[in-house]
Design a protein around this motif. Structure first.
Motif, PDB file in Angstrom:
ATOM      1  N   GLN A  54       1.999   7.065  12.458  1.00  0.00           N
ATOM      2  CA  GLN A  54       2.165   5.999  11.503  1.00  0.00           C
ATOM      3  C   GLN A  54       0.771   5.404  11.013  1.00  0.00           C
ATOM      4  OE1 GLN A  54       5.076   4.100  13.724  1.00  0.00           O
ATOM      5  NE2 GLN A  54       6.587   4.539  12.359  1.00  0.00           N
ATOM      6  N   LEU A  55      -0.046   5.041  12.222  1.00  0.00           N
ATOM      7  CA  LEU A  55      -1.220   4.615  11.895  1.00  0.00           C
ATOM      8  C   LEU A  55      -2.107   5.586  11.012  1.00  0.00           C
ATOM      9  CD1 LEU A  55      -2.219   3.144  15.453  1.00  0.00           C
ATOM     10  CD2 LEU A  55      -1.687   1.944  13.398  1.00  0.00           C
ATOM     11  N   MET A  56      -2.149   6.828  11.264  1.00  0.00           N
ATOM     12  CA  MET A  56      -3.059   7.804  10.367  1.00  0.00           C
ATOM     13  C   MET A  56      -2.443   7.829   9.120  1.00  0.00           C
ATOM     14  SD  MET A  56      -3.670  11.828  10.857  1.00  0.00           S
ATOM     15  CE  MET A  56      -4.228  11.639  12.453  1.00  0.00           C
ATOM     16  N   ALA A  57      -0.953   7.432   8.949  1.00  0.00           N
ATOM     17  CA  ALA A  57      -0.516   7.511   7.508  1.00  0.00           C
ATOM     18  C   ALA A  57      -0.860   6.376   6.587  1.00  0.00           C
ATOM     19  CB  ALA A  57       1.125   7.307   7.578  1.00  0.00           C
ATOM     20  N   VAL A  58      -0.874   5.117   7.441  1.00  0.00           N
ATOM     21  CA  VAL A  58      -1.602   3.852   6.891  1.00  0.00           C
ATOM     22  C   VAL A  58      -2.972   4.138   6.616  1.00  0.00           C
ATOM     23  CG1 VAL A  58      -2.129   1.477   7.286  1.00  0.00           C
ATOM     24  CG2 VAL A  58      -0.051   2.109   7.934  1.00  0.00           C
ATOM     25  N   ASP A  59      -3.703   4.597   7.558  1.00  0.00           N
ATOM     26  CA  ASP A  59      -5.215   4.881   7.377  1.00  0.00           C
ATOM     27  C   ASP A  59      -5.528   5.614   5.813  1.00  0.00           C
ATOM     28  OD1 ASP A  59      -6.254   3.403   9.334  1.00  0.00           O
ATOM     29  OD2 ASP A  59      -6.409   5.210  10.735  1.00  0.00           O
ATOM     30  N   THR A  60      -4.514   6.616   5.699  1.00  0.00           N
ATOM     31  CA  THR A  60      -4.705   7.513   4.438  1.00  0.00           C
ATOM     32  C   THR A  60      -3.657   7.086   3.278  1.00  0.00           C
ATOM     33  OG1 THR A  60      -2.961   8.956   5.314  1.00  0.00           O
ATOM     34  CG2 THR A  60      -4.946   9.614   5.988  1.00  0.00           C
ATOM     35  N   ALA A  61      -3.344   5.849   3.391  1.00  0.00           N
ATOM     36  CA  ALA A  61      -2.452   5.123   2.195  1.00  0.00           C
ATOM     37  C   ALA A  61      -1.365   5.969   2.064  1.00  0.00           C
ATOM     38  CB  ALA A  61      -3.262   5.198   1.092  1.00  0.00           C
ATOM     39  N   ASP A  62      -0.835   6.676   2.944  1.00  0.00           N
ATOM     40  CA  ASP A  62       0.728   7.208   2.711  1.00  0.00           C
ATOM     41  C   ASP A  62       1.561   6.293   3.309  1.00  0.00           C
ATOM     42  OD1 ASP A  62      -0.437   9.774   2.095  1.00  0.00           O
ATOM     43  OD2 ASP A  62      -0.547  10.425   4.058  1.00  0.00           O
ATOM     44  N   PRO A  63       2.787   6.339   2.594  1.00  0.00           N
ATOM     45  CA  PRO A  63       3.810   5.571   3.038  1.00  0.00           C
ATOM     46  C   PRO A  63       4.363   5.812   4.285  1.00  0.00           C
ATOM     47  CG  PRO A  63       4.780   7.022   1.416  1.00  0.00           C
ATOM     48  CD  PRO A  63       3.334   7.291   1.551  1.00  0.00           C
ATOM     49  N   VAL A  64       4.751   4.953   5.089  1.00  0.00           N
ATOM     50  CA  VAL A  64       5.156   5.180   6.572  1.00  0.00           C
ATOM     51  C   VAL A  64       6.728   4.612   6.417  1.00  0.00           C
ATOM     52  CG1 VAL A  64       5.125   4.282   8.980  1.00  0.00           C
ATOM     53  CG2 VAL A  64       3.201   4.460   7.657  1.00  0.00           C
ATOM     54  N   THR A  65       7.451   5.686   6.986  1.00  0.00           N
ATOM     55  CA  THR A  65       9.050   5.239   7.089  1.00  0.00           C
ATOM     56  C   THR A  65       9.491   4.831   8.319  1.00  0.00           C
ATOM     57  OG1 THR A  65       9.778   7.474   7.412  1.00  0.00           O
ATOM     58  CG2 THR A  65       9.814   6.958   5.113  1.00  0.00           C
ATOM     59  N   MET A  66      10.346   3.833   8.391  1.00  0.00           N
ATOM     60  CA  MET A  66      10.852   3.226   9.572  1.00  0.00           C
ATOM     61  C   MET A  66      12.081   2.838   9.541  1.00  0.00           C
ATOM     62  SD  MET A  66       8.228   0.079  10.037  1.00  0.00           S
ATOM     63  CE  MET A  66       6.822   1.016   9.909  1.00  0.00           C
ATOM     64  N   THR A  67      12.794   2.386  10.638  1.00  0.00           N
ATOM     65  CA  THR A  67      13.995   1.752  10.498  1.00  0.00           C
ATOM     66  C   THR A  67      13.990   0.317  11.149  1.00  0.00           C
ATOM     67  OG1 THR A  67      15.426   3.808  10.634  1.00  0.00           O
ATOM     68  CG2 THR A  67      16.447   1.760  11.243  1.00  0.00           C
ATOM     69  N   VAL A  68      14.095  -0.620  10.755  1.00  0.00           N
ATOM     70  CA  VAL A  68      14.273  -2.114  11.195  1.00  0.00           C
ATOM     71  C   VAL A  68      15.471  -2.519  11.264  1.00  0.00           C
ATOM     72  CG1 VAL A  68      13.207  -4.269  10.971  1.00  0.00           C
ATOM     73  CG2 VAL A  68      11.774  -2.332  10.270  1.00  0.00           C
ATOM     74  N   ASP A  69      16.128  -3.017  12.248  1.00  0.00           N
ATOM     75  CA  ASP A  69      17.367  -3.593  12.521  1.00  0.00           C
ATOM     76  C   ASP A  69      18.358  -2.625  11.725  1.00  0.00           C
ATOM     77  OD1 ASP A  69      16.682  -5.524  14.196  1.00  0.00           O
ATOM     78  OD2 ASP A  69      16.131  -7.013  12.559  1.00  0.00           O
ATOM     79  N   GLY A  70      18.360  -1.247  11.927  1.00  0.00           N
ATOM     80  CA  GLY A  70      19.443  -0.760  11.076  1.00  0.00           C
ATOM     81  C   GLY A  70      18.958  -0.228   9.693  1.00  0.00           C
ATOM     82  N   ARG A  71      17.965  -0.717   9.118  1.00  0.00           N
ATOM     83  CA  ARG A  71      17.604  -0.595   7.780  1.00  0.00           C
ATOM     84  C   ARG A  71      16.707   0.234   7.555  1.00  0.00           C
ATOM     85  NH1 ARG A  71      17.430  -6.833   7.324  1.00  0.00           N
ATOM     86  NH2 ARG A  71      19.215  -7.479   7.899  1.00  0.00           N
ATOM     87  N   VAL A 123      10.200   1.128   4.304  1.00  0.00           N
ATOM     88  CA  VAL A 123       8.891   1.699   3.958  1.00  0.00           C
ATOM     89  C   VAL A 123       7.662   0.930   3.971  1.00  0.00           C
ATOM     90  CG1 VAL A 123       7.517   3.353   2.385  1.00  0.00           C
ATOM     91  CG2 VAL A 123       9.991   3.531   2.423  1.00  0.00           C
ATOM     92  N   LEU A 124       6.991   1.227   4.612  1.00  0.00           N
ATOM     93  CA  LEU A 124       5.659   0.313   4.679  1.00  0.00           C
ATOM     94  C   LEU A 124       4.558   0.945   4.071  1.00  0.00           C
ATOM     95  CD1 LEU A 124       4.093  -1.772   6.421  1.00  0.00           C
ATOM     96  CD2 LEU A 124       3.483  -0.183   8.197  1.00  0.00           C
ATOM     97  N   VAL A 125       3.987   0.057   3.079  1.00  0.00           N
ATOM     98  CA  VAL A 125       2.811   0.563   2.367  1.00  0.00           C
ATOM     99  C   VAL A 125       1.586  -0.280   2.658  1.00  0.00           C
ATOM    100  CG1 VAL A 125       4.065   1.985   0.637  1.00  0.00           C
ATOM    101  CG2 VAL A 125       3.542  -0.325   0.406  1.00  0.00           C
ATOM    102  N   ARG A 126       0.328   0.182   2.309  1.00  0.00           N
ATOM    103  CA  ARG A 126      -0.701  -0.703   2.384  1.00  0.00           C
ATOM    104  C   ARG A 126      -0.724  -1.670   1.321  1.00  0.00           C
ATOM    105  NH1 ARG A 126      -5.850   3.035   3.460  1.00  0.00           N
ATOM    106  NH2 ARG A 126      -6.209   2.306   1.313  1.00  0.00           N
TER     107      ARG A 126
END
Length: 68
Positions: free
Chosen positions: A7-24, A27-30
């Motif tokens: 995920q850190l590498m994706a953030v470094d390269t400006a790629d979106p990071v998918t994740m689940t937060v409290d069941g939702r 997408v994390l983007v810079r």
């Protein structure tokens, strides 16, 4: 927020990071990527004129029996 190495590498390269937060699904983007793409979309509320125009268009399509 703790990100794994992939995920850190994706953030470094400006790629979106998918994740689940409290069941939702999320997408994390810079911030710079978000600001660059956010301006491409009109996210303001619709005006009465825009809503009426859309309603007229939908009524016309329905009256002709067309499907989207």
């Amino acid at each position: 927020m703790i990100l794994n190495p992939a995920q850190l590498m994706a953030v470094d390269t400006a790629d979106p990071v998918t994740m689940t937060v409290d069941g939702r699904d999320c997408v994390l983007v810079r911030r710079d990527v978000y600001l660059r793409t956010h301006s491409d979309f009109d996210s303001q509320p619709w005006t009465v004129e825009e809503m009426n125009s859309l309603a007229d268009e939908a009524d016309e399509i329905i009256s002709r029996g067309e499907t989207p």
